[in-house]
Design a protein around this motif. Structure first.
Motif, mmCIF file in Angstrom:
data_model
loop_
_atom_site.group_PDB
_atom_site.id
_atom_site.type_symbol
_atom_site.label_atom_id
_atom_site.label_comp_id
_atom_site.label_asym_id
_atom_site.label_seq_id
_atom_site.Cartn_x
_atom_site.Cartn_y
_atom_site.Cartn_z
ATOM 1 N N UNK A 1 0.830 -1.198 0.000
ATOM 2 C CA UNK A 1 0.000 0.000 0.000
ATOM 3 C C UNK A 1 0.868 1.253 0.000
ATOM 4 N N UNK A 2 0.213 2.364 -0.346
ATOM 5 C CA UNK A 2 0.884 3.661 -0.402
ATOM 6 C C UNK A 2 0.534 4.475 0.844
ATOM 7 N N UNK A 3 1.520 5.170 1.384
ATOM 8 C CA UNK A 3 1.283 6.057 2.526
ATOM 9 C C UNK A 3 0.668 7.353 2.003
ATOM 10 N N UNK A 4 -0.543 7.649 2.434
ATOM 11 C CA UNK A 4 -1.230 8.864 1.985
ATOM 12 C C UNK A 4 -1.179 9.991 3.008
ATOM 13 N N UNK A 5 -0.900 9.673 4.255
ATOM 14 C CA UNK A 5 -0.815 10.705 5.301
ATOM 15 C C UNK A 5 0.041 10.173 6.436
ATOM 16 N N UNK A 6 0.765 11.076 7.078
ATOM 17 C CA UNK A 6 1.621 10.710 8.206
ATOM 18 C C UNK A 6 1.410 11.723 9.316
ATOM 19 N N UNK A 7 1.033 11.239 10.502
ATOM 20 C CA UNK A 7 0.790 12.123 11.635
ATOM 21 C C UNK A 7 2.084 12.541 12.315
ATOM 22 N N UNK A 8 1.979 13.572 13.120
ATOM 23 C CA UNK A 8 3.134 14.057 13.873
ATOM 24 C C UNK A 8 3.458 13.100 15.020
ATOM 25 N N UNK A 9 4.711 13.091 15.414
ATOM 26 C CA UNK A 9 5.121 12.332 16.596
ATOM 27 C C UNK A 9 4.590 13.041 17.839
ATOM 28 N N UNK B 1 5.164 7.127 -0.720
ATOM 29 C CA UNK B 1 5.917 5.924 -1.026
ATOM 30 C C UNK B 1 5.047 4.678 -0.812
ATOM 31 N N UNK B 2 5.426 3.587 -1.527
ATOM 32 C CA UNK B 2 4.716 2.314 -1.422
ATOM 33 C C UNK B 2 5.555 1.355 -0.578
ATOM 34 N N UNK B 3 4.902 0.641 0.337
ATOM 35 C CA UNK B 3 5.599 -0.257 1.257
ATOM 36 C C UNK B 3 4.895 -1.611 1.300
ATOM 37 N N UNK B 4 5.692 -2.638 1.610
ATOM 38 C CA UNK B 4 5.158 -3.959 1.918
ATOM 39 C C UNK B 4 5.196 -4.111 3.438
ATOM 40 N N UNK B 5 4.047 -4.343 4.040
ATOM 41 C CA UNK B 5 3.935 -4.373 5.500
ATOM 42 C C UNK B 5 3.372 -5.719 5.932
ATOM 43 N N UNK B 6 3.989 -6.320 6.948
ATOM 44 C CA UNK B 6 3.517 -7.609 7.450
ATOM 45 C C UNK B 6 3.858 -7.735 8.932
ATOM 46 N N UNK B 7 3.316 -8.777 9.549
ATOM 47 C CA UNK B 7 3.582 -9.126 10.947
ATOM 48 C C UNK B 7 3.148 -8.038 11.926
ATOM 49 N N UNK C 1 10.206 -0.856 1.933
ATOM 50 C CA UNK C 1 9.845 -0.014 0.776
ATOM 51 C C UNK C 1 9.917 -0.821 -0.510
ATOM 52 N N UNK C 2 8.966 -0.583 -1.401
ATOM 53 C CA UNK C 2 8.968 -1.263 -2.696
ATOM 54 C C UNK C 2 9.895 -0.507 -3.645
ATOM 55 N N UNK C 3 10.835 -1.200 -4.285
ATOM 56 C CA UNK C 3 11.834 -0.504 -5.095
ATOM 57 C C UNK C 3 11.266 0.185 -6.323
ATOM 58 N N UNK C 4 10.165 -0.348 -6.886
ATOM 59 C CA UNK C 4 9.594 0.231 -8.090
ATOM 60 C C UNK C 4 8.238 0.850 -7.777
ATOM 61 N N UNK C 5 7.940 1.954 -8.466
ATOM 62 C CA UNK C 5 6.662 2.629 -8.282
ATOM 63 C C UNK C 5 5.533 1.755 -8.812
ATOM 64 N N UNK D 1 2.024 1.888 -10.196
ATOM 65 C CA UNK D 1 1.056 2.850 -10.730
ATOM 66 C C UNK D 1 -0.375 2.399 -10.488
ATOM 67 N N UNK D 2 -0.570 1.136 -10.096
ATOM 68 C CA UNK D 2 -1.930 0.665 -9.831
ATOM 69 C C UNK D 2 -2.490 1.227 -8.527
ATOM 70 N N UNK D 3 -1.621 1.742 -7.663
ATOM 71 C CA UNK D 3 -2.068 2.326 -6.393
ATOM 72 C C UNK D 3 -2.165 3.832 -6.560
ATOM 73 N N UNK D 4 -3.346 4.429 -6.427
ATOM 74 C CA UNK D 4 -3.479 5.884 -6.609
ATOM 75 C C UNK D 4 -2.706 6.657 -5.552
ATOM 76 N N UNK D 5 -2.362 7.907 -5.898
ATOM 77 C CA UNK D 5 -1.649 8.761 -4.959
ATOM 78 C C UNK D 5 -2.523 9.166 -3.785
ATOM 79 N N UNK D 6 -3.811 9.331 -4.033
ATOM 80 C CA UNK D 6 -4.730 9.757 -2.985
ATOM 81 C C UNK D 6 -6.137 9.352 -3.383
ATOM 82 N N UNK D 7 -7.001 9.223 -2.403
ATOM 83 C CA UNK D 7 -8.395 8.874 -2.655
ATOM 84 C C UNK D 7 -9.289 9.880 -1.948
#
Length: 642
Positions: A216-224, A269-275, A304-308, A310-316
């Motif tokens: 999945x793609x990160x669309x928003x990141x909150x503050x620490x 950015x697009x990431x693979x997340x598990x566990x 992080x996924x090395x290649x972009x 394009x099937x995952x939109x930038x935002x919804x």
């Protein structure tokens, strides 16, 4: 027409098979009875049955009746998890083959012994009779639910053992032994539970899955953020994910996990997340349309996924027109797009927690005939807010898309930014192009009605305009709950002797204590609540003032934020003027006098000693905008002239 279910499908799935796409029958359908709408199934292959859980995205199949007791379905995407030492099939996707037929066979519930039986049958059918015979003759335990065979006395010329007749006659149809999915093959020896997790859609995530992965793609990141509670200090941050199927989910990290992932995560950015572990989403803080939330742990993987992709939109987005926002509940989180028609300068504001921040107010309109006030807070004021002001000042009115704005009905209906809000100036999306076309072809000069002011035309349901005399005449504030009213009045007097108090500057969690402090023996300040001393204290407004309109005069109390709105100066600075510069103090204290305000008041009866008094507190004070007030009065005249 007879229906042939996939033989031994339940045993195969329970053993780990996820690729056979078997035909099974639904023996029963029941709701789980939990807070979330979920359904529990009982699946059968005509010989065995097994409990299953339906993914929430398939709930409509049950509601429409396409999946019910007696339906024959083909499992397309599924996994088998162990929950409380019990196997459960999680159905992620399936197709209904026959909506209803009579129950097939006389199946019994699957048990662990069936797994051993299936393995033994596979050995027998594959010609491994001698090996099984030797196991029995050597005294090893026989496999349960399978007829054993015993070597019998044979003529000297016989060399091969004779298989017991029961075994020869017991030839059930079984599937080949389970083979790992193709992506597990030829990768060498794989330790238990170390095979790569299957990538599934976000919409299919549920707590019954043992192992999973999402891309999945990160669309928003909150503050620490840092916090303090009974268990001590801590820190937390979260980010939002969007996958190619449009599924969204929030990911939260605490303490040591924050150190691992906070700097790694980048918006876009697009990431693979598990566990990670799944828990129910906290809707007070999580506005995404997902009943679950991912909590990352020390063993979690974020790669992080090395290649972009394009099937995952930038935002919804899920935009709402301003005309609908007028009827949306307070504190709702929504997406909104409109034309920016005015931008106010950024001003410093002292929050309730005692920390200073920036505030900037925009006015926006769209084709629904309504306009709305948007408040930017914090860094958005300086970064995007300044860019918007520069564009408007140059004569160009930009399109602004707001992702995750918070609705407020404090002063009419308005939208404010929160930590997860994102602004997109002139985005390249169809909605923005359509809005630009409308604005450039007459929308710029089209009349619109604001839904954001308390003094809205035609008597908004959010407004209760009163006069000073009505506070007493109507007995306002004497019920169990306070009355919230708006009065147009002039500030005529402010007590200058005790206009502020000394307050504790220490922070508890994300808010300042602000309790009144006193001098200690060593001339430092001491807070009873925090039980600590400190050299410097804060100063917070506690104004006692009089306001007056054409019907009378009343005393009001204004605390920190309202005091700053009236006097336009921080309490600490005004206190220093009082101590060191009488002239500047006198000028500052009279700055708000004889100025007309719209006062938002809280009227509530309180007990002082043994006497009941009505206390009037200023919640908000805004200088009167005469042009807007004139339009409101004209609308009222038109209303009463009908």
């Amino acid at each position: 027409m007879p229906v042939n279910l996939t033989a031994n499908a339940i045993a195969a799935i329970s053993g780990g098979d996820v690729n056979s796409k078997p035909l099974v029958q639904v023996m029963d359908v029941k709701p789980t009875g939990s807070n979330q709408e979920r359904y529990r199934l009982l699946l059968s292959d005509s010989t065995l049955t097994q409990h299953a859980m339906l993914a929430t995205q398939l709930n409509d199949r049950v509601k429409s009746g396409s999946v019910r007791k007696g339906s024959v379905v083909q499992l397309i995407d599924y996994i088998c998890s162990t929950v409380q030492n019990r196997k459960i099939i999680v159905v992620l996707n399936m197709e209904t083959i026959i909506p209803y037929c009579d129950l097939i066979g006389n199946p019994r519930m699957y048990s662990d012994s069936d797994a051993s039986a299936q393995k033994a049958m596979a050995n027998i059918n594959s010609g491994n009779v001698n090996r099984v015979s030797n196991n029995v003759s050597n005294g090893r335990p026989a496999v349960q639910n399978v007829q054993t065979y015993r070597p019998t006395a044979q003529a000297p010329h016989q060399t091969a053992p004779r298989v017991d007749q029961n075994v020869q006659n017991f030839r059930p149809v079984v599937q080949p032994p389970f083979q790992p999915p193709p992506n597990y093959r030829n990768h060498g020896t794989i330790l238990k539970n170390e095979a790569p997790a299957r990538i599934i859609p976000i919409s299919a995530l549920n707590p019954y899955q043992g192992r999973w992965a999402i891309k999945a793609r990160v669309t928003a990141k909150g503050d620490l953020r840092r916090y303090n509670n009974a268990r001590g200090d801590g820190k937390v941050f979260s980010f939002d994910l969007l996958d190619s199927d449009g599924g969204e989910i929030r990911v939260t990290c605490f303490n040591a996990v924050v150190d691992r992932f906070c700097d790694v995560i980048e918006v876009g950015k697009v990431y693979m997340i598990s566990k990670g572990s799944l828990r129910p989403a906290q809707k007070n803080f999580n506005h995404l349309k997902n009943e679950w939330e991912i909590f990352l742990e020390t063993t979690s993987s974020v790669d992080p996924c090395p290649e972009e992709d394009v099937s995952i939109p930038q935002q919804q987005f899920s935009f709402r027109p301003i005309s609908e926002i007028e009827n949306v509940e307070n504190n709702s989180i929504l997406d909104f797009i409109g034309m920016v028609v005015s931008v106010n300068p950024s001003v410093p504001i002292l929050r309730k927690n005692g920390l200073e921040t920036q505030r900037r107010i925009l006015n926006m309109k769209d084709g629904s005939g309504r306009s709305i006030e948007v408040t930017l807070w914090g860094e958005l004021c300086n970064r995007d807010g300044q860019k918007l002001q520069d564009l408007v000042d140059s004569g160009f009115f930009p399109v602004l898309a707001i992702k995750s704005g918070k609705v407020s009905d404090f002063s009419g209906k308005s939208i404010g930014t929160i930590s997860s809000t994102q602004l997109f100036i002139n985005p390249d999306i169809p909605e923005a192009r359509s809005l630009r076309n409308w604005f450039d072809n007459g929308g710029k000069n089209a009349a619109s009605i604001s839904i954001s002011k308390e003094n809205m035309p035609a008597g908004s349901r959010n407004e209760m305009r009163k006069t000073v005399s009505q506070i007493k005449d109507e007995g306002l504030g004497r019920s169990d709950k306070p009355d919230w009213i708006t009065i147009k009045a002039t500030m005529t007097f402010v007590k200058s002797d005790n206009f502020c108090y000394t307050a504790c500057p220490l922070t508890i969690g994300d808010r300042k204590c602000s309790k009144k402090v006193t001098r200690s023996g060593n001339n430092w300040w001491f807070c009873d609540r925090c039980n600590q001393e400190f050299e410097e204290c804060d100063y917070r407004y506690l104004l006692q003032a009089q306001i007056q309109d054409h019907t009378g005069v009343t005393w009001v109390t204004a605390f920190q934020e309202a005091g700053e709105e009236i006097l336009r100066i921080p309490a600490k600075e005004l206190y220093e003027f009082k101590e060191n510069d009488d002239d500047r103090f006198a000028v500052s204290i009279s700055a708000g006098l004889f100025t007309k305000f719209l006062f938002r008041l809280k009227v509530k009866e309180e007990t002082y000693g043994e006497e009941q008094r009505v206390k009037v507190t200023v919640v908000k004070a805004e200088k009167l905008e005469y042009s807007l007030e004139s339009r409101i009065m004209l609308d009222l005249i038109s209303k009463y002239a009908r």
